[in-house]
Design a protein around this motif. Structure first.
Motif, short mmCIF file in Angstrom:
data_model
loop_
_atom_site.label_atom_id
_atom_site.label_comp_id
_atom_site.label_asym_id
_atom_site.label_seq_id
_atom_site.Cartn_x
_atom_site.Cartn_y
_atom_site.Cartn_z
N VAL A 16 0.84 -1.20 0.00
CA VAL A 16 0.00 0.00 0.00
C VAL A 16 0.88 1.25 0.00
O VAL A 16 0.63 2.21 -0.73
N GLY A 17 1.96 1.22 0.79
CA GLY A 17 2.88 2.35 0.86
C GLY A 17 3.59 2.64 -0.45
O GLY A 17 3.95 3.79 -0.73
N ALA A 18 3.76 1.62 -1.27
CA ALA A 18 4.45 1.79 -2.55
C ALA A 18 3.60 2.53 -3.57
O ALA A 18 4.12 3.02 -4.58
N PHE A 19 2.30 2.63 -3.30
CA PHE A 19 1.39 3.24 -4.28
C PHE A 19 0.59 4.39 -3.66
O PHE A 19 -0.58 4.56 -3.96
N THR A 20 1.25 5.18 -2.83
CA THR A 20 0.55 6.29 -2.18
C THR A 20 0.30 7.46 -3.14
O THR A 20 -0.65 8.21 -2.96
N ALA A 21 1.14 7.60 -4.14
CA ALA A 21 0.95 8.70 -5.10
C ALA A 21 -0.24 8.41 -6.01
O ALA A 21 -0.42 7.29 -6.48
N VAL A 22 -1.04 9.44 -6.25
CA VAL A 22 -2.18 9.30 -7.15
C VAL A 22 -1.69 8.88 -8.53
O VAL A 22 -0.66 9.35 -9.02
N ASP A 23 -2.43 7.98 -9.14
CA ASP A 23 -2.15 7.44 -10.48
C ASP A 23 -0.86 6.61 -10.55
O ASP A 23 -0.29 6.43 -11.61
N SER A 24 -0.43 6.08 -9.39
CA SER A 24 0.77 5.23 -9.37
C SER A 24 0.43 3.74 -9.25
O SER A 24 1.32 2.89 -9.35
N PHE A 25 -0.85 3.41 -9.06
CA PHE A 25 -1.23 2.02 -8.78
C PHE A 25 -0.97 1.11 -9.98
O PHE A 25 -1.36 1.40 -11.11
N ASP A 26 -0.30 0.00 -9.70
CA ASP A 26 -0.02 -1.04 -10.70
C ASP A 26 -0.46 -2.36 -10.07
O ASP A 26 0.19 -2.88 -9.18
N TYR A 27 -1.60 -2.88 -10.52
CA TYR A 27 -2.15 -4.07 -9.87
C TYR A 27 -1.22 -5.27 -9.95
O TYR A 27 -1.17 -6.08 -9.02
N LYS A 28 -0.46 -5.40 -11.02
CA LYS A 28 0.46 -6.53 -11.14
C LYS A 28 1.52 -6.49 -10.04
O LYS A 28 1.75 -7.48 -9.35
#
Length: 110
Positions: A16-28
């Motif tokens: 979760v901490g790795a994707f805190t920036a908006v539009d940074s989410f990578d489901y893989k």
């Protein structure tokens, strides 16, 4: 049943901490980081049912926007762009929602 019954709380927090920036989410990357890819089909199905908040048998777009919160309550919501990208990746049959088989495919692709 909670997510931490199935996945490591430490792995979830890091992911979760790795994707805190908006539009940074990578489901893989996210599914790999939380250890979902290594789980049994039964455990993946349990994760799906935790994320299916309204218990409809599907993860609809509104639930998808809160997917990170399903793993970690203090996580951020996905942006509209991230939600639409995740739905496009997961909704293989084009019905506007993700069923358990489509969720398995999403995890398998990670």
């Amino acid at each position: 049943m909670s997510m931490t019954d199935l996945l490591s709380a430490e792995d979830i927090k890091k992911a979760v901490g790795a994707f805190t920036a908006v539009d940074s989410f990578d489901y893989k990357k996210f599914f790999q980081m939380v250890g979902l890819k290594k789980k049994s089909p039964d455990d993946i199905k349990k994760v799906f049912h935790i994320l299916d908040k309204d218990k409809s048998g599907f993860i609809e777009e509104d639930e998808l926007g809160f997917i990170l919160k399903g793993f970690y309550p203090d996580a951020r919501d996905l942006s509209v762009t991230e939600t639409k990208m995740l739905m496009a990746a997961g909704d293989k049959n084009g019905d506007g929602k993700i069923d358990v088989d489509e969720f398995f495919s999403l995890v398998a692709e990670s």
